[in-house]
Design a protein around this motif. Structure first.
Motif, PDB file in Angstrom:
ATOM      1  N   PRO A 101     -24.311   0.062  18.492  1.00  0.00           N
ATOM      2  CA  PRO A 101     -24.185   0.998  17.379  1.00  0.00           C
ATOM      3  C   PRO A 101     -24.865   2.339  17.601  1.00  0.00           C
ATOM      4  CG  PRO A 101     -25.676  -0.797  16.819  1.00  0.00           C
ATOM      5  CD  PRO A 101     -25.026  -1.179  18.090  1.00  0.00           C
ATOM      6  N   CYS A 102     -25.740   2.434  18.589  1.00  0.00           N
ATOM      7  CA  CYS A 102     -26.404   3.709  18.890  1.00  0.00           C
ATOM      8  C   CYS A 102     -25.878   4.359  20.165  1.00  0.00           C
ATOM      9  CB  CYS A 102     -27.914   3.502  19.001  1.00  0.00           C
ATOM     10  SG  CYS A 102     -28.708   2.987  17.465  1.00  0.00           S
ATOM     11  N   GLU A 194     -28.478  -7.995  18.739  1.00  0.00           N
ATOM     12  CA  GLU A 194     -28.553  -7.500  20.123  1.00  0.00           C
ATOM     13  C   GLU A 194     -28.062  -6.051  20.196  1.00  0.00           C
ATOM     14  OE1 GLU A 194     -27.641  -9.214  24.606  1.00  0.00           O
ATOM     15  OE2 GLU A 194     -26.041  -9.242  23.131  1.00  0.00           O
ATOM     16  N   ILE A 195     -28.669  -5.177  19.375  1.00  0.00           N
ATOM     17  CA  ILE A 195     -28.068  -3.874  19.087  1.00  0.00           C
ATOM     18  C   ILE A 195     -27.970  -2.941  20.281  1.00  0.00           C
ATOM     19  CG2 ILE A 195     -28.775  -4.002  16.674  1.00  0.00           C
ATOM     20  CD1 ILE A 195     -30.904  -1.787  17.480  1.00  0.00           C
ATOM     21  N   SER A 196     -28.849  -3.113  21.303  1.00  0.00           N
ATOM     22  CA  SER A 196     -28.809  -2.185  22.442  1.00  0.00           C
ATOM     23  C   SER A 196     -27.740  -2.556  23.450  1.00  0.00           C
ATOM     24  CB  SER A 196     -30.165  -2.141  23.158  1.00  0.00           C
ATOM     25  OG  SER A 196     -30.285  -3.199  24.090  1.00  0.00           O
ATOM     26  N   VAL A 197     -27.183  -3.742  23.349  1.00  0.00           N
ATOM     27  CA  VAL A 197     -26.240  -4.425  24.223  1.00  0.00           C
ATOM     28  C   VAL A 197     -26.952  -5.373  25.190  1.00  0.00           C
ATOM     29  CG1 VAL A 197     -25.880  -2.971  26.307  1.00  0.00           C
ATOM     30  CG2 VAL A 197     -23.946  -4.141  25.274  1.00  0.00           C
ATOM     31  N   SER A 198     -28.282  -5.500  25.079  1.00  0.00           N
ATOM     32  CA  SER A 198     -28.997  -6.464  25.915  1.00  0.00           C
ATOM     33  C   SER A 198     -30.179  -7.031  25.157  1.00  0.00           C
ATOM     34  CB  SER A 198     -29.487  -5.820  27.217  1.00  0.00           C
ATOM     35  OG  SER A 198     -30.654  -5.049  26.985  1.00  0.00           O
ATOM     36  N   GLY A 199     -30.626  -8.205  25.600  1.00  0.00           N
ATOM     37  CA  GLY A 199     -31.915  -8.726  25.214  1.00  0.00           C
ATOM     38  C   GLY A 199     -32.890  -8.461  26.349  1.00  0.00           C
ATOM     39  N   ALA A 200     -33.991  -9.198  26.362  1.00  0.00           N
ATOM     40  CA  ALA A 200     -34.893  -9.188  27.509  1.00  0.00           C
ATOM     41  C   ALA A 200     -34.278 -10.124  28.549  1.00  0.00           C
ATOM     42  CB  ALA A 200     -36.295  -9.626  27.115  1.00  0.00           C
TER      43      ALA A 200
END
Length: 302
Positions: A101-102, A194-200
């Motif tokens: 989304p960002c 998972e808004i950035s497209v990744s987790g850790a």
């Protein structure tokens, strides 16, 4: 099962869940397997010197497998209990242009590396985050065409569901004899969405117990923990996924209790939760979680 646990190395990888794949391991129903998994980048990013633009994108989102489970039959289900999740010491997160989304805020990729220390993830010298272990990609072969490991569906796949953690049990609809199970894409921490497209993103080991349930017929995966039973549904939008999850839970409960559909809908409106798993994959994923004390009271059993 013998005294020595079966181990499966991460050189046995799949990038599509596919009914035509040859199994790399065959196990009896009820067997426990400790599975080594690569991170979602196939361990290609080792530090800030490695660039996202240099990735082999054909090697993203690998799962280890597939595993043939004896007794698993098409039309039945596969029960997967997650016994343990173990991590390597370094994680990598990313975001970038048009991702999540960002994504309209960025013109390039960005990465951030963290260290796993004990029960925490060290973001930087100011902040440590509690670990939230989970398995992002987990599932079985689909009924139709192959599905890449980056996409979730009725077979499971890239559901990115924070409830898929140690102690949880999943039930997958089986489309092909043996189920052809695989898993990978583990996270040391990830928020719902998972808004950035990744987790850790992290490599490690998942220990799972695989049990055939030939008499259980399902449409979408179920998830069970100490407190809840839920259904996991992926669709083109969060709205569509949520609607399907609620409808299919009502169908499941109505078929296995004496409750009317109207009473079930009103009851679920009071006690059950629609929760977002991820909103960044080709299909969006939700879980609809119902407290087990409610299910016990209305006489529900799988």
């Amino acid at each position: 099962m013998g005294n020595l646990m079966i181990e499966l190395n991460d050189d046995k990888t799949l990038f599509f869940f596919d009914r035509d794949l040859e199994p790399v391991l065959t196990v009896p129903s009820g067997e426990t397997v400790r599975i080594r998994t690569k991170d979602c980048f196939s361990n290609q990013l080792t530090g800030p010197q490695d660039k996202m633009d240099d990735l082999d994108w054909d090697a993203v989102n690998p799962a280890t497998g597939p595993i043939f489970v004896e007794g698993a039959v098409a039309g039945g289900a596969l029960k997967v209990h997650i016994d343990n999740i173990e991590f390597d010491e370094q994680t990598c997160s990313c975001t970038g242009k048009d991702e999540g989304p960002c994504g309209d805020r960025f013109e390039d990729w960005a990465t951030h590396y963290c260290k796993v220390q004990g029960n925490t993830l060290v973001w930087d010298e100011r902040l440590s985050i509690p670990l939230r272990p989970m398995i992002g990609v987990i599932g079985v072969a689909p009924a139709g065409e192959p599905v890449n490991c980056g996409t979730p569906g009725t077979h499971g796949g890239n559901m990115d569901n924070t409830a898929i953690t140690t102690g949880a049990t999943l039930y997958f609809p089986v489309a092909v004899d043996g189920a052809l199970f695989g898993c990978g894409d583990m996270h040391a921490a990830m928020g719902d969405g998972e808004i950035s497209v990744s987790g850790a993103e992290v490599a490690g080991h998942a220990t799972v117990t695989l049990t055939a349930m030939p008499e259980l017929s399902l449409v979408n995966p179920l998830i069970e923990n100490d407190m809840h039973l839920g259904i996991i549904v992926s669709a083109d939008s969060l709205d569509a996924a949520a609607d399907l999850a609620v409808q299919q839970m009502v169908d499941l409960l109505a078929s296995r209790t004496n409750e009317t559909e109207a009473d079930l809908v009103m009851l679920l409106s009071l006690v059950a939760d629609v929760e977002v798993c991820q909103l960044v994959d080709p299909q969006k994923t939700v879980r609809f979680m119902v407290p087990k004390y409610v299910l016990d009271s209305i006489g529900f059993k799988l």
